[in-house]
Design an enzyme around this catalytic site. Structure first.
Site, PDB file in Angstrom:
ATOM      1  N   TYR A 224       0.858  -1.186   0.000  1.00 43.76           N
ATOM      2  CA  TYR A 224       0.000   0.000   0.000  1.00 43.76           C
ATOM      3  C   TYR A 224       0.898   1.241   0.000  1.00 43.76           C
ATOM      4  O   TYR A 224       1.930   1.274   0.663  1.00 43.76           O
ATOM      5  CB  TYR A 224      -0.926   0.030   1.233  1.00 43.76           C
TER       6      TYR A 224
ATOM      7  N   THR B 285       2.211   1.777  11.023  1.00 54.65           N
ATOM      8  CA  THR B 285       1.538   2.236   9.791  1.00 54.65           C
ATOM      9  C   THR B 285       2.321   3.363   9.107  1.00 54.65           C
ATOM     10  O   THR B 285       3.260   3.919   9.685  1.00 54.65           O
ATOM     11  CB  THR B 285       0.080   2.743   9.999  1.00 54.65           C
TER      12      THR B 285
ATOM     13  N   LYS C  59      -7.078  -8.640  -2.417  1.00 58.58           N
ATOM     14  CA  LYS C  59      -8.257  -8.488  -1.553  1.00 58.58           C
ATOM     15  C   LYS C  59      -9.459  -7.984  -2.332  1.00 58.58           C
ATOM     16  O   LYS C  59      -9.317  -7.111  -3.201  1.00 58.58           O
ATOM     17  CB  LYS C  59      -7.954  -7.511  -0.400  1.00 58.58           C
TER      18      LYS C  59
ATOM     19  N   SER D 143     -10.192  -9.983   6.378  1.00 57.45           N
ATOM     20  CA  SER D 143      -9.370  -8.911   6.935  1.00 57.45           C
ATOM     21  C   SER D 143     -10.280  -7.935   7.673  1.00 57.45           C
ATOM     22  O   SER D 143     -11.405  -7.666   7.230  1.00 57.45           O
ATOM     23  CB  SER D 143      -8.625  -8.201   5.802  1.00 57.45           C
TER      24      SER D 143
ATOM     25  N   TYR E 260      -5.578  -0.939  -3.651  1.00 57.16           N
ATOM     26  CA  TYR E 260      -4.304  -0.205  -3.589  1.00 57.16           C
ATOM     27  C   TYR E 260      -3.944   0.422  -4.940  1.00 57.16           C
ATOM     28  O   TYR E 260      -3.061   1.266  -5.016  1.00 57.16           O
ATOM     29  CB  TYR E 260      -3.149  -1.116  -3.124  1.00 57.16           C
TER      30      TYR E 260
ATOM     31  N   GLN F  59      -6.509 -10.747   8.583  1.00 65.36           N
ATOM     32  CA  GLN F  59      -5.453  -9.726   8.535  1.00 65.36           C
ATOM     33  C   GLN F  59      -5.975  -8.466   9.232  1.00 65.36           C
ATOM     34  O   GLN F  59      -6.975  -7.897   8.810  1.00 65.36           O
ATOM     35  CB  GLN F  59      -5.072  -9.421   7.081  1.00 65.36           C
TER      36      GLN F  59
ATOM     37  N   HIS G  69     -11.518  -7.715   2.095  1.00 60.88           N
ATOM     38  CA  HIS G  69     -10.678  -6.625   2.616  1.00 60.88           C
ATOM     39  C   HIS G  69     -11.237  -6.045   3.911  1.00 60.88           C
ATOM     40  O   HIS G  69     -10.491  -5.700   4.829  1.00 60.88           O
ATOM     41  CB  HIS G  69     -10.572  -5.530   1.549  1.00 60.88           C
TER      42      HIS G  69
ATOM     43  N   LEU H 153       4.704  -1.705  11.984  1.00 61.95           N
ATOM     44  CA  LEU H 153       5.739  -0.693  12.228  1.00 61.95           C
ATOM     45  C   LEU H 153       5.097   0.656  12.575  1.00 61.95           C
ATOM     46  O   LEU H 153       5.755   1.692  12.538  1.00 61.95           O
ATOM     47  CB  LEU H 153       6.639  -0.573  10.990  1.00 61.95           C
TER      48      LEU H 153
ATOM     49  N   ASN I 139      14.633  -5.249   6.849  1.00 64.79           N
ATOM     50  CA  ASN I 139      13.478  -5.961   7.408  1.00 64.79           C
ATOM     51  C   ASN I 139      13.562  -7.479   7.241  1.00 64.79           C
ATOM     52  O   ASN I 139      13.049  -8.228   8.071  1.00 64.79           O
ATOM     53  CB  ASN I 139      12.181  -5.400   6.817  1.00 64.79           C
TER      54      ASN I 139
ATOM     55  N   ASP J   9       1.906  -8.620  -0.201  1.00 69.97           N
ATOM     56  CA  ASP J   9       0.536  -8.290   0.167  1.00 69.97           C
ATOM     57  C   ASP J   9       0.066  -7.085  -0.638  1.00 69.97           C
ATOM     58  O   ASP J   9       0.678  -6.022  -0.598  1.00 69.97           O
ATOM     59  CB  ASP J   9       0.462  -7.942   1.659  1.00 69.97           C
TER      60      ASP J   9
HETATM   61  N1  LIG Z   1      -6.017  -5.199   5.354  1.00 67.17           N
HETATM   62  C1  LIG Z   1      -5.993  -3.898   5.538  1.00 67.17           C
HETATM   63  O1  LIG Z   1      -7.026  -3.243   5.726  1.00 67.17           O
HETATM   64  C2  LIG Z   1      -4.661  -3.189   5.536  1.00 67.17           C
HETATM   65  C3  LIG Z   1      -4.570  -1.891   6.072  1.00 67.17           C
HETATM   66  C4  LIG Z   1      -3.329  -1.279   6.081  1.00 67.17           C
HETATM   67  C5  LIG Z   1      -2.215  -1.940   5.576  1.00 67.17           C
HETATM   68  N2  LIG Z   1      -2.327  -3.195   5.033  1.00 67.17           N
HETATM   69  C6  LIG Z   1      -1.159  -3.911   4.463  1.00 67.17           C
HETATM   70  O2  LIG Z   1      -0.128  -3.927   5.421  1.00 67.17           O
HETATM   71  C7  LIG Z   1       1.035  -3.339   4.869  1.00 67.17           C
HETATM   72  C8  LIG Z   1       1.888  -2.735   5.976  1.00 67.17           C
HETATM   73  O3  LIG Z   1       1.218  -1.693   6.691  1.00 67.17           O
HETATM   74  P1  LIG Z   1       1.579  -0.162   6.460  1.00 67.17           P
HETATM   75  O4  LIG Z   1       1.775   0.027   5.011  1.00 67.17           O
HETATM   76  O5  LIG Z   1       0.587   0.683   7.142  1.00 67.17           O
HETATM   77  O6  LIG Z   1       2.948   0.128   7.146  1.00 67.17           O
HETATM   78  P2  LIG Z   1       4.011  -0.534   8.134  1.00 67.17           P
HETATM   79  O7  LIG Z   1       4.454  -1.853   7.620  1.00 67.17           O
HETATM   80  O8  LIG Z   1       3.519  -0.422   9.518  1.00 67.17           O
HETATM   81  O9  LIG Z   1       5.251   0.471   7.853  1.00 67.17           O
HETATM   82  C9  LIG Z   1       5.179   1.795   8.218  1.00 67.17           C
HETATM   83  C10 LIG Z   1       6.430   2.562   7.873  1.00 67.17           C
HETATM   84  O10 LIG Z   1       7.547   2.065   8.604  1.00 67.17           O
HETATM   85  C11 LIG Z   1       8.721   2.559   8.004  1.00 67.17           C
HETATM   86  N3  LIG Z   1       9.722   1.491   7.954  1.00 67.17           N
HETATM   87  C12 LIG Z   1       9.674   0.313   7.274  1.00 67.17           C
HETATM   88  N4  LIG Z   1      10.790  -0.400   7.498  1.00 67.17           N
HETATM   89  C13 LIG Z   1      11.577   0.346   8.311  1.00 67.17           C
HETATM   90  C14 LIG Z   1      12.851   0.164   8.882  1.00 67.17           C
HETATM   91  N5  LIG Z   1      13.540  -0.937   8.683  1.00 67.17           N
HETATM   92  N6  LIG Z   1      13.350   1.150   9.676  1.00 67.17           N
HETATM   93  C15 LIG Z   1      12.660   2.280   9.917  1.00 67.17           C
HETATM   94  N7  LIG Z   1      11.434   2.515   9.406  1.00 67.17           N
HETATM   95  C16 LIG Z   1      10.904   1.560   8.612  1.00 67.17           C
HETATM   96  C17 LIG Z   1       8.362   3.053   6.616  1.00 67.17           C
HETATM   97  O11 LIG Z   1       8.327   4.486   6.630  1.00 67.17           O
HETATM   98  P3  LIG Z   1       9.417   5.345   5.856  1.00 67.17           P
HETATM   99  O12 LIG Z   1       9.492   4.829   4.474  1.00 67.17           O
HETATM  100  O13 LIG Z   1       8.896   6.738   5.972  1.00 67.17           O
HETATM  101  O14 LIG Z   1      10.717   5.150   6.588  1.00 67.17           O
HETATM  102  C18 LIG Z   1       6.936   2.532   6.452  1.00 67.17           C
HETATM  103  O15 LIG Z   1       6.179   3.346   5.614  1.00 67.17           O
HETATM  104  C19 LIG Z   1       0.491  -2.374   3.807  1.00 67.17           C
HETATM  105  O16 LIG Z   1       1.449  -1.918   2.903  1.00 67.17           O
HETATM  106  C20 LIG Z   1      -0.581  -3.228   3.219  1.00 67.17           C
HETATM  107  O17 LIG Z   1      -0.015  -4.189   2.336  1.00 67.17           O
HETATM  108  C21 LIG Z   1      -3.536  -3.825   5.044  1.00 67.17           C
END
Ligand SMILES: NC(=O)c1ccc[n+]([C@@H]2O[C@H](COP(=O)([O-])OP(=O)(O)OC[C@H]3O[C@@H](n4cnc5c(N)ncnc54)[C@H](OP(=O)(O)O)[C@@H]3O)[C@@H](O)[C@H]2O)c1
Length: 323
Positions: free
Chosen positions: A24, A221, A84, A166, A55, A190, A117, A219, A280, A50
């Site tokens: 996303y 979000t 999804k 999800s 998206y 999820q 979703h 992380l 990661n 994912d």
């Molecule tokens: N089912 C649903 O309704 C739903 C909802 C939300 C998300 N999702 C899925 O879950 C995935 C993950 O959730 P998310 O996109 O909200 O974010 P997340 O995985 O919680 O990541 C958040 C942020 O963490 C930072 N990050 C990542 N690796 C890092 C590292 N090694 N060190 C420091 N910072 C780091 C990045 O920001 P920076 O790039 O700014 O550093 C990234 O944007 C989505 O992409 C999507 O595929 C599903």
């Protein structure tokens, strides 16, 4: 199977990699970034990707995966791809068409996992979030059990190897599990899950039903402006998490991801940055002690970043229940 990866067996006999790459991204970030990042993720060793119809990057993700297949890095069967069903396609006669649209964009014959979703159905049509003249999101009314039956048909048609949900709460999961004539159980749920919202009760429930909990936002979000309160605490800046990271000589992000793996959660990690993506994948290279896990458990405050407040009056709004 990639030796770097650990897999969890789903209740239908398929295997899901325990770490997934989140795709996303906000609309303003160019889609070309997704192609690059997905290729880097596959090169780094990610095998679980994912994504979702909503998206709007499935074309790019498909391109990236197919290019890594073409250059011999992976085979299609090495990749575990999740898509999804979007909420405007909940009417049973529309379900398969949403999956077919995704497959067409991806240029794939099947997805490994197809999820509902969200339990909150929306009025069918072109718009992802249909709105009335007052800007209010327009809901739809579809029995979730009927949506599930249409999902089962997608699996039977061979378009999805596994099916799941999800953003379902316990009551909604139970509704599916208790459905008369249930053919397939959801393999996973999820949900948002991180140290500030560790979903202990939902996780225990899912484990008792052999349903895998997949964590998004692990992380903290991406703090999407449209749905996350910008004053909410920055998870990766948490002082307790940072102190533990320092002690274990790992980054706060790696500690936050490792925490999920050690409690039996499949975890997603999003990033468009090469250094972060490569970092990661190192989540498999170390372990947290029982004491570390307790410290992290202590950070829980049932705090939800993505509470979708603007839909809190939806009859299927999942976040009003305790879990
Ligand atoms: N089912 C649903 O309704 C739903 C909802 C939300 C998300 N999702 C899925 O879950 C995935 C993950 O959730 P998310 O996109 O909200 O974010 P997340 O995985 O919680 O990541 C958040 C942020 O963490 C930072 N990050 C990542 N690796 C890092 C590292 N090694 N060190 C420091 N910072 C780091 C990045 O920001 P920076 O790039 O700014 O550093 C990234 O944007 C989505 O992409 C999507 O595929 C599903």
């Amino acid at each position: 199977m990639n030796s770097k990866h650990q897999y969890v067996e789903l209740n239908d006999g398929h295997f899901i990699p325990r770490l997934g790459f989140g795709t996303y991204k906000p609309q303003e970030v160019p889609n070309s970034k997704t192609i690059e990042a997905t290729k880097i993720a596959i090169e780094a060793g990610f095998r679980h990707i994912d994504c979702a119809y909503a998206y709007q990057v499935e074309e790019e993700v498909g391109l990236a995966i197919r290019s890594k297949i073409a250059d011999g890095t992976v085979k299609r069967e090495d990749i575990f791809y999740t898509s999804k069903l979007w909420s405007t396609f909940h009417r049973p006669e529309l379900v398969q068409s949403c999956l077919e649209k995704s497959l067409k964009k991806l240029n794939f014959d099947y997805v490994d996992l197809y999820l509902i979703h969200s339990p909150m159905e929306l009025k069918p049509g072109e718009e992802l979030f249909p709105k009335d003249e007052n800007g209010k999101t327009i809901y739809d009314h579809v029995d979730l059990c009927a949506v599930w039956e249409a999902m089962e048909k997608c699996k039977d048609a061979g378009l999805a190897k596994s099916i799941g949900v999800s953003n379902f709460n316990r009551r909604q999961l139970e509704m599916i599990l208790n459905k008369p004539g249930l053919k397939y159980k959801p393999v996973c749920n999820q949900v948002e899950c991180h140290v500030y919202h560790n979903q202990r009760k939902l996780l225990d429930f899912c484990k008792s039903k052999d349903i895998v909990l997949v964590a998004y936002g692990a992380l903290g979000t991406q703090r999407y402006k449209e749905c996350v309160d910008q004053n909410s605490p920055v998870l990766l800046d948490d002082p307790v998490l940072c102190a533990l990271a320092k002690k274990r000589k790992r980054s706060p992000a790696l500690i936050a991801l490792r925490y999920q793996l050690q409690r039996g959660v499949v975890v997603l990690a999003q990033s468009l940055k090469e250094n972060e993506i490569k970092e990661n994948i190192q989540v498999f290279d170390f372990e947290l002690t029982e004491e570390d896990m307790k410290v992290l458990d202590g950070l829980n405050r049932n705090f939800c970043y993505v509470a979708m407040q603007f839909m809190s009056d939806h009859p299927n709004y999942p976040f009003a229940d305790e879990y």
